[in-house]
Design an enzyme around this catalytic site. Sequence first.
Site, PDB file in Angstrom:
ATOM      1  N   GLY A  41       0.811  -1.218   0.000  1.00  0.00           N
ATOM      2  CA  GLY A  41       0.000   0.000   0.000  1.00  0.00           C
ATOM      3  C   GLY A  41       0.837   1.257   0.000  1.00  0.00           C
ATOM      4  N   ALA A  42       1.866   1.280  -0.849  1.00  0.00           N
ATOM      5  CA  ALA A  42       2.846   2.370  -0.809  1.00  0.00           C
ATOM      6  C   ALA A  42       2.521   3.530  -1.734  1.00  0.00           C
ATOM      7  CB  ALA A  42       4.230   1.824  -1.157  1.00  0.00           C
ATOM      8  N   ASN A  43       1.354   3.516  -2.383  1.00  0.00           N
ATOM      9  CA  ASN A  43       1.057   4.593  -3.334  1.00  0.00           C
ATOM     10  C   ASN A  43       0.346   5.784  -2.685  1.00  0.00           C
ATOM     11  OD1 ASN A  43      -1.171   2.437  -3.470  1.00  0.00           O
ATOM     12  ND2 ASN A  43      -2.207   4.275  -4.228  1.00  0.00           N
ATOM     13  N   LEU A  46       0.324   6.587   4.606  1.00  0.00           N
ATOM     14  CA  LEU A  46       1.489   6.196   5.392  1.00  0.00           C
ATOM     15  C   LEU A  46       2.528   5.476   4.544  1.00  0.00           C
ATOM     16  CD1 LEU A  46      -0.330   4.728   8.531  1.00  0.00           C
ATOM     17  CD2 LEU A  46       0.810   6.947   8.384  1.00  0.00           C
ATOM     18  N   GLY A  47       2.067   4.592   3.663  1.00  0.00           N
ATOM     19  CA  GLY A  47       2.992   3.826   2.845  1.00  0.00           C
ATOM     20  C   GLY A  47       3.793   4.699   1.901  1.00  0.00           C
ATOM     21  N   SER A 175      -3.297  -0.753  14.825  1.00  0.00           N
ATOM     22  CA  SER A 175      -4.037   0.442  15.222  1.00  0.00           C
ATOM     23  C   SER A 175      -4.419   0.315  16.685  1.00  0.00           C
ATOM     24  CB  SER A 175      -5.296   0.595  14.365  1.00  0.00           C
ATOM     25  OG  SER A 175      -6.190   1.537  14.942  1.00  0.00           O
ATOM     26  N   TYR A 200     -13.061  -4.066  11.736  1.00  0.00           N
ATOM     27  CA  TYR A 200     -11.763  -3.412  11.561  1.00  0.00           C
ATOM     28  C   TYR A 200     -10.909  -3.633  12.797  1.00  0.00           C
ATOM     29  CZ  TYR A 200      -8.131   0.081  10.994  1.00  0.00           C
ATOM     30  OH  TYR A 200      -6.910   0.703  10.907  1.00  0.00           O
TER      31      TYR A 200
END
Length: 319
Positions: A41-43, A46-47, A175, A200
């Site tokens: 999820g780097a796009n 946080l990523g 989290s 979640y």
Amino acid sequence: AALPALVLGGGLLVAAWRWLRGAARPGRGGSMRGKTVIITGANSGLGRAAAAELLRMRARVIMGCRDRARAERAAREIRAEVGERADGGGELVVRELDLASLRSVRAFCHRVLQEESRLDVLINNAGIFQCPYMKTEDGFEMQFGVNHLGHFLLTNLLLGLLKNSAPSRIVVVSSKLYKYGEINFEDLNSEISYNKSFCYSRSKLANILFARELARRLEGTGVTVNSLHPGIVRTNLGRHVNIPLLAKPLFNLVSWAFFKTPLEGAQTSIYLASSPDVEGVSGKYFGDCKEEELLPKAMDDLVARKLWDISEVMVGLLK
């Protein structure tokens, strides 16, 4: 005249508080030259922030992202922000990875194992937050499937490479909302009942239990595993949360004033990935770059082992 003065004064105080918070941000670790890092999820969020900072530190960063076009665009923007290094060092690579598809996870890992000679850090960062009830490609409830099961399979398939690259690190983004979750083995897939907030929290509790059990299993291998909470961060993670139209201006003001920026929120991930301070530290839970205590339910070794065993079957590692 009093009201504008009050608003201006309040705005200045908030701005000062935000500046001090940013000034107090822990420093980055040392150089990551020669090290390979995978960030899921780097796009965005946080990523993306972690990818940019680790690239600055000369790491080879593999961005594992579901939407390749968005990831390529983010990579171009990050390269422009960081700038070209005259001494070389640092590289950004985009690879397609959909954590809602075990097939995609296996294909991603197969390519990594074919192309990469080492893996120094794996940051399990991607996540989905409070979405309506939906299922992954493999029939798992989406939040549990993406946040826990997708990363569970990903990590297990890359363990050999991580061990061969030791000392290496696994960083699991959880989290504080784990506190409101419970592991219900009778309904892990939420087919009996579904509450998006509870599910979640359950997935985030599963992240911590997974990290602790994995740390136990990896003792003596040179591979460390730690989990963290990033705090409340302004990202697109909350895209499924409905905010009334009239309340949005107030929410935007509050989030600007009091929520962390993605870079601030990513500091603990960066710290655990790069700092010599945590060399050899494993099985711990961090917030704001400091170790924090967990509730007893997040330290239940029996639940952690049972969750591991069931997860192995769910993702097909065991029949």
